[in-house]
Design a protein around this motif. Sequence first.
Motif, PDB file in Angstrom:
ATOM      1  N   LYS A  65      33.772  51.061  33.389  1.00 57.80           N
ATOM      2  CA  LYS A  65      35.041  51.680  33.028  1.00 57.80           C
ATOM      3  C   LYS A  65      36.207  50.919  33.652  1.00 57.80           C
ATOM      4  O   LYS A  65      37.226  50.655  33.005  1.00 57.80           O
ATOM      5  CB  LYS A  65      35.040  53.130  33.514  1.00 57.80           C
ATOM      6  CG  LYS A  65      36.224  53.938  33.010  1.00 57.80           C
ATOM      7  CD  LYS A  65      36.088  55.383  33.440  1.00 57.80           C
ATOM      8  CE  LYS A  65      37.274  56.182  32.905  1.00 57.80           C
ATOM      9  NZ  LYS A  65      37.185  57.605  33.329  1.00 57.80           N
ATOM     10  N   LYS A  66      36.018  50.552  34.915  1.00 60.30           N
ATOM     11  CA  LYS A  66      37.041  49.800  35.617  1.00 60.30           C
ATOM     12  C   LYS A  66      37.220  48.423  34.989  1.00 60.30           C
ATOM     13  O   LYS A  66      38.338  47.929  34.812  1.00 60.30           O
ATOM     14  CB  LYS A  66      36.662  49.656  37.090  1.00 60.30           C
ATOM     15  CG  LYS A  66      37.749  49.004  37.921  1.00 60.30           C
ATOM     16  CD  LYS A  66      37.321  48.869  39.377  1.00 60.30           C
ATOM     17  CE  LYS A  66      38.414  48.169  40.167  1.00 60.30           C
ATOM     18  NZ  LYS A  66      38.016  47.967  41.582  1.00 60.30           N
ATOM     19  N   GLY A  67      36.055  47.795  34.644  1.00 58.30           N
ATOM     20  CA  GLY A  67      36.100  46.476  34.004  1.00 58.30           C
ATOM     21  C   GLY A  67      36.807  46.532  32.666  1.00 58.30           C
ATOM     22  O   GLY A  67      37.614  45.657  32.324  1.00 58.30           O
ATOM     23  N   GLY A  68      36.548  47.575  31.887  1.00 54.97           N
ATOM     24  CA  GLY A  68      37.192  47.743  30.581  1.00 54.97           C
ATOM     25  C   GLY A  68      38.682  47.952  30.730  1.00 54.97           C
ATOM     26  O   GLY A  68      39.486  47.426  29.954  1.00 54.97           O
ATOM     27  N   LYS A  69      39.061  48.722  31.744  1.00 63.16           N
ATOM     28  CA  LYS A  69      40.491  48.978  31.991  1.00 63.16           C
ATOM     29  C   LYS A  69      41.198  47.687  32.389  1.00 63.16           C
ATOM     30  O   LYS A  69      42.316  47.397  31.947  1.00 63.16           O
ATOM     31  CB  LYS A  69      40.642  50.025  33.102  1.00 63.16           C
ATOM     32  CG  LYS A  69      42.066  50.494  33.337  1.00 63.16           C
ATOM     33  CD  LYS A  69      42.113  51.602  34.368  1.00 63.16           C
ATOM     34  CE  LYS A  69      43.534  52.088  34.571  1.00 63.16           C
ATOM     35  NZ  LYS A  69      44.457  51.057  35.011  1.00 63.16           N
ATOM     36  N   ASP A  70      40.541  46.883  33.246  1.00 53.91           N
ATOM     37  CA  ASP A  70      41.133  45.619  33.690  1.00 53.91           C
ATOM     38  C   ASP A  70      41.346  44.683  32.503  1.00 53.91           C
ATOM     39  O   ASP A  70      42.387  43.997  32.401  1.00 53.91           O
ATOM     40  CB  ASP A  70      40.232  44.937  34.725  1.00 53.91           C
ATOM     41  CG  ASP A  70      40.239  45.688  36.051  1.00 53.91           C
ATOM     42  OD1 ASP A  70      41.153  46.520  36.244  1.00 53.91           O
ATOM     43  OD2 ASP A  70      39.324  45.468  36.874  1.00 53.91           O
TER      44      ASP A  70
END
Length: 261
Positions: free
Chosen positions: A245-250
Amino acid sequence: MNQTATARRTGAKKKAPAKAGKRAKAKARYKAKTRRKAKGKHEHHAHKNRAAHVRESTGKEPMFVVRSSPIHGRGVYATRRIRKGTRVSEYIGERISHDEADERYAAKPQDGHTFLFVVNDEICIDATNEGNDSRYINHSCDPNCESDIEDDRVFVDAIRTIQPGEELVYDYSLTWESADDPEELKLYDCLCGAKDCRGTMLAPDPVDLEEKKKDKKKKDKKDKKKKKRDKDKKNRKDKKDKKNKKGGKDKKDKKDKKKRK
């Protein structure tokens, strides 16, 4: 106490149980409770380190004599002070199978007394004809000795200091089943006279109940492991989802930043 029929002494308290009752064909069971030592090792179910410090008797004066006992028949009495941890004697006799033991005593009167001692699932020691004075050591609910099985040999060790003239006793802890006839179980009433006498030479719980407790313990342990595995799996999944999720947001932020430029 001298026991007969299918009742068999076992590795104590700590000990290897034996089937009580009139059923001559019922085999004595070997308890996991039996204090058995693998060759070259010192494993003890209740006193793991004590066995390594057992004192052998080296004096010429005998440690005990056999004479009449108020508990039952003949008993064994200390002739001198016996220190805690002393190896008092070995239980000697003819080594036979459980089937042979059943055949030998099937036709004999059932009075709750025998000189049979369970060594393991295959071997019994019958001290009737080839036994030594250890066979006369009586049962007590307040023992000063215990039986100890090492490399398929049975020994009797002092678990506290015994004074001269004191009778040597250990807890027979005969095994039984909840389905056994109560009248048959009365054959194993205890006459030791100890303050906390439980009134019987039988183990506190029937062997089938002990097996149930053992099975429940195994199940609980298995369930605990499964619960831990499931929890770890969930934590890994949550961690992975959070990372994704964090990777997608970044990635989205970077893309938006490029568009603004």
